[in-house]
Design an enzyme around this catalytic site. Structure first.
Site, PDB file in Angstrom:
ATOM      1  N   ASN A  56      49.192  38.363   1.180  1.00 36.93           N
ATOM      2  CA  ASN A  56      48.133  39.185   1.712  1.00 36.93           C
ATOM      3  C   ASN A  56      48.501  40.800   1.973  1.00 36.93           C
ATOM      4  O   ASN A  56      47.874  41.436   1.394  1.00 36.93           O
ATOM      5  CB  ASN A  56      47.498  38.576   2.890  1.00 36.93           C
ATOM      6  CG  ASN A  56      46.872  37.316   2.608  1.00 36.93           C
ATOM      7  OD1 ASN A  56      45.901  37.558   1.600  1.00 36.93           O
ATOM      8  ND2 ASN A  56      46.742  36.231   3.151  1.00 36.93           N
ATOM      9  N   HIS A  65      38.986  48.439  -8.278  1.00 37.03           N
ATOM     10  CA  HIS A  65      40.300  49.220  -8.242  1.00 37.03           C
ATOM     11  C   HIS A  65      39.878  50.559  -8.506  1.00 37.03           C
ATOM     12  O   HIS A  65      40.831  51.650  -8.862  1.00 37.03           O
ATOM     13  CB  HIS A  65      41.376  48.563  -9.297  1.00 37.03           C
ATOM     14  CG  HIS A  65      42.042  47.435  -8.648  1.00 37.03           C
ATOM     15  ND1 HIS A  65      42.959  46.261  -9.229  1.00 37.03           N
ATOM     16  CD2 HIS A  65      41.720  46.835  -7.291  1.00 37.03           C
ATOM     17  CE1 HIS A  65      43.320  45.305  -8.774  1.00 37.03           C
ATOM     18  NE2 HIS A  65      42.680  45.582  -7.498  1.00 37.03           N
ATOM     19  N   HIS A  81      39.988  38.729  -0.364  1.00 32.90           N
ATOM     20  CA  HIS A  81      41.212  37.914  -0.069  1.00 32.90           C
ATOM     21  C   HIS A  81      40.574  36.593   0.908  1.00 32.90           C
ATOM     22  O   HIS A  81      41.045  35.572   0.753  1.00 32.90           O
ATOM     23  CB  HIS A  81      42.263  38.888   0.663  1.00 32.90           C
ATOM     24  CG  HIS A  81      43.331  39.315  -0.311  1.00 32.90           C
ATOM     25  ND1 HIS A  81      44.534  39.482   0.056  1.00 32.90           N
ATOM     26  CD2 HIS A  81      42.906  39.992  -1.412  1.00 32.90           C
ATOM     27  CE1 HIS A  81      45.048  40.169  -1.169  1.00 32.90           C
ATOM     28  NE2 HIS A  81      44.020  40.677  -1.902  1.00 32.90           N
ATOM     29  N   ARG A 122      39.252  44.926  -0.141  1.00 27.86           N
ATOM     30  CA  ARG A 122      40.399  44.244  -0.317  1.00 27.86           C
ATOM     31  C   ARG A 122      40.074  42.732   0.639  1.00 27.86           C
ATOM     32  O   ARG A 122      40.580  41.762  -0.128  1.00 27.86           O
ATOM     33  CB  ARG A 122      41.501  44.663  -0.503  1.00 27.86           C
ATOM     34  CG  ARG A 122      42.522  44.121  -1.149  1.00 27.86           C
ATOM     35  CD  ARG A 122      43.747  44.914  -1.568  1.00 27.86           C
ATOM     36  NE  ARG A 122      45.018  44.057  -1.985  1.00 27.86           N
ATOM     37  CZ  ARG A 122      46.050  43.728  -1.196  1.00 27.86           C
ATOM     38  NH1 ARG A 122      46.396  44.553  -0.189  1.00 27.86           N
ATOM     39  NH2 ARG A 122      47.163  42.925  -1.728  1.00 27.86           N
TER      40      ARG A 122
HETATM   41  C1  HEM Z   1      42.165  40.755 -10.800  1.00 25.35           C
HETATM   42  C2  HEM Z   1      43.016  40.353 -10.220  1.00 25.35           C
HETATM   43  C3  HEM Z   1      43.457  41.098  -9.059  1.00 25.35           C
HETATM   44  C4  HEM Z   1      44.717  41.562  -8.800  1.00 25.35           C
HETATM   45  C5  HEM Z   1      45.994  41.071  -9.635  1.00 25.35           C
HETATM   46  C6  HEM Z   1      44.776  42.591  -7.753  1.00 25.35           C
HETATM   47  C7  HEM Z   1      45.908  43.192  -7.161  1.00 25.35           C
HETATM   48  C8  HEM Z   1      45.845  43.944  -6.160  1.00 25.35           C
HETATM   49  C9  HEM Z   1      47.152  44.806  -5.724  1.00 25.35           C
HETATM   50  C10 HEM Z   1      48.449  44.434  -6.243  1.00 25.35           C
HETATM   51  C11 HEM Z   1      46.709  45.795  -4.907  1.00 25.35           C
HETATM   52  C12 HEM Z   1      47.749  46.723  -4.372  1.00 25.35           C
HETATM   53  C13 HEM Z   1      48.067  46.192  -2.853  1.00 25.35           C
HETATM   54  C14 HEM Z   1      48.935  47.046  -1.955  1.00 25.35           C
HETATM   55  O1  HEM Z   1      49.880  47.333  -2.815  1.00 25.35           O
HETATM   56  O2  HEM Z   1      48.865  47.107  -0.892  1.00 25.35           O
HETATM   57  C15 HEM Z   1      45.432  45.899  -4.708  1.00 25.35           C
HETATM   58  C16 HEM Z   1      44.511  46.580  -4.222  1.00 25.35           C
HETATM   59  C17 HEM Z   1      43.218  46.658  -4.006  1.00 25.35           C
HETATM   60  N1  HEM Z   1      42.493  45.708  -4.568  1.00 25.35           N
HETATM   61 FE1  HEM Z   1      43.006  44.197  -5.939  1.00 25.35          FE
HETATM   62  N2  HEM Z   1      43.415  42.826  -7.236  1.00 25.35           N
HETATM   63  C18 HEM Z   1      42.612  42.099  -7.849  1.00 25.35           C
HETATM   64  C19 HEM Z   1      41.204  42.082  -7.920  1.00 25.35           C
HETATM   65  C20 HEM Z   1      40.652  42.630  -6.884  1.00 25.35           C
HETATM   66  C21 HEM Z   1      39.177  42.313  -6.482  1.00 25.35           C
HETATM   67  C22 HEM Z   1      38.369  41.248  -7.112  1.00 25.35           C
HETATM   68  C23 HEM Z   1      38.694  43.185  -5.569  1.00 25.35           C
HETATM   69  C24 HEM Z   1      37.581  43.363  -4.758  1.00 25.35           C
HETATM   70  C25 HEM Z   1      36.334  42.917  -5.124  1.00 25.35           C
HETATM   71  C26 HEM Z   1      40.095  44.012  -5.134  1.00 25.35           C
HETATM   72  C27 HEM Z   1      39.949  44.976  -4.477  1.00 25.35           C
HETATM   73  C28 HEM Z   1      41.011  45.835  -4.162  1.00 25.35           C
HETATM   74  C29 HEM Z   1      41.205  47.112  -3.372  1.00 25.35           C
HETATM   75  C30 HEM Z   1      39.686  47.796  -2.765  1.00 25.35           C
HETATM   76  C31 HEM Z   1      42.589  47.589  -3.379  1.00 25.35           C
HETATM   77  C32 HEM Z   1      42.950  48.807  -2.546  1.00 25.35           C
HETATM   78  C33 HEM Z   1      43.296  48.448  -1.244  1.00 25.35           C
HETATM   79  C34 HEM Z   1      43.753  49.544  -0.500  1.00 25.35           C
HETATM   80  O3  HEM Z   1      44.025  50.849  -0.864  1.00 25.35           O
HETATM   81  O4  HEM Z   1      44.370  49.312   0.524  1.00 25.35           O
HETATM   82  N3  HEM Z   1      40.918  43.502  -6.141  1.00 25.35           N
HETATM   83  N4  HEM Z   1      44.748  44.723  -5.689  1.00 25.35           N
END
Ligand code: HEM
Length: 321
Positions: free
Chosen positions: A95, A194, A67, A63
């Site tokens: 972030n 995700h 970012h 993630r």
């Molecule tokens: C499409 C639009 C996207 C939105 C709206 C989004 C939003 C989010 C949100 C809200 C979370 C939870 C964060 C938290 O509560 O701590 C999350 C987690 C995550 N996102 Fe996204 N994301 C997007 C795209 C992406 C992309 C493109 C990637 C990587 C290629 C990504 C990788 C991740 C990962 C791996 C997590 C898990 C993080 C963890 O467990 O610490 N996301 N994302």
């Protein structure tokens, strides 16, 4: 006169195309062949020992990579710590990344510096560590072009509008990704990240009021148990069947109206993305191929190359500070 104008425009366009392809061609998988020949094995072994000790490391590092690229390009600007004079990107609310992700990059940088001092950028370490995260949890393995340099700016204010929020609709997601040079296929493939990791309840609990027609009601009942208080920091797996397995089950969750975030489920609602969700749900191979292509594309957003930027000594501070 008209012909002259057309000619000037054409020459201008050709120069622009040449300039963009030069930037791209400055990134190469062999960029460190002379300056740090063992880079990949140093990154890999350091990463694996960190990830094996703490399962927060892989999802949070991937993630962090996204970012970094979405704010001001893949230039390590996300890694900078705020000072009394400068509020850095990292501290913008959008972030909200775990400290483990930053520590992972800093630890890898230290290991790399001890073999190849002053050679490898933090921006490249972010790209390589993100790739390690995918691989560590069973995702595709690929070669990523290198040669990014590190930014000399990082401003919290620059984050606004660049990180997609979890309440966006399909059209808004498509246009935010387009503003980064990423198309609909990149949006669907990269959202497949995700398939690992967790989200805080406050990112989706506004959907739990029984009004969302694209939320499976049994799933809603289960989520209400996991998120009893509105706005909480409790965490729930983004892909409950395999939160630490990089696979295509995320897309099957969407087919079953079990996409945790509104933005996840939007991909199965929007007519421009639904077919791709079905294709990736049916074929993990196709998902992995698309993810690999889009991952390389994402990691070439706004890169600094050549003599631009710097190679930081440590990742959380500019050299001049
Ligand atoms: C499409 C639009 C996207 C939105 C709206 C989004 C939003 C989010 C949100 C809200 C979370 C939870 C964060 C938290 O509560 O701590 C999350 C987690 C995550 N996102 Fe996204 N994301 C997007 C795209 C992406 C992309 C493109 C990637 C990587 C290629 C990504 C990788 C991740 C990962 C791996 C997590 C898990 C993080 C963890 O467990 O610490 N996301 N994302």
């Amino acid at each position: 006169m008209q012909i002259q104008r057309v000619l000037i425009l054409r020459v201008g366009l050709l120069l622009l195309l040449h300039y963009t392809s030069c930037i791209k061609s400055q990134l190469s998988p062999n960029f460190y062949a002379n300056s740090c020949p063992n880079l990949l094995s140093i990154v890999s072994s350091t990463y694996q020992s960190l990830a094996a000790r703490d399962n927060v490391v892989s999802p949070s590092t991937l993630r962090l990579g996204m970012h970094d690229c979405f704010i001001q390009g893949c230039d390590g600007s996300i890694l900078i710590s705020s000072t009394t004079r400068n509020a850095a990107e990292k501290d913008n609310m959008d972030n909200d990344l775990p400290q483990q992700a930053f520590d992972t990059i800093e630890n890898i940088k230290r290991a790399v510096e001890s073999s190849c001092p002053g050679a490898v950028s933090c921006a490249d370490i972010v790209a390589l560590a993100s790739l390690e995260a995918v691989r560590f949890l069973g995702g595709p393995s690929l070669q990523i072009p290198l040669g990014r340099r590190d930014s000399q700016t990082s401003l919290a204010a620059n984050v606004n509008g660049n990180i997609p929020r979890s309440n966006l609709g399909g059209d808004q997601l498509i246009s935010l990704f387009a503003s980064k040079g990423l198309d609909v296929s990149d949006l669907v493939a990269l959202s497949g990240a995700h398939t690992i990791g967790f989200s805080k309840c406050r990112q989706f609990d506004f959907r739990l009021n029984g009004q969302d027609p694209f939320y499976d009601q049994q799933f809603v009942a289960q989520l209400k148990g996991q998120c009893p208080l509105r706005g909480s920091s409790n965490v729930v797996a983004l892909d409950p069947s395999s939160p630490f397995g990089f696979d295509n089950s995320y897309y099957r969750d969407l087919q079953n109206n079990r996409g945790l975030l509104l933005t996840d489920q939007a991909l199965f609602v929007h007519p421009q993305t639904k077919d791709l969700v079905n294709q990736f749900a049916a074929s993990q191979t196709q998902f992995f191929q698309a993810f690999a292509t889009s991952f390389v594309k994402m990691f070439s957003i706004g890169v600094l190359t050549g003599t631009n930027g710097e190679i930081r000594n440590v990742c959380n501070r500019f050299n001049a500070s």
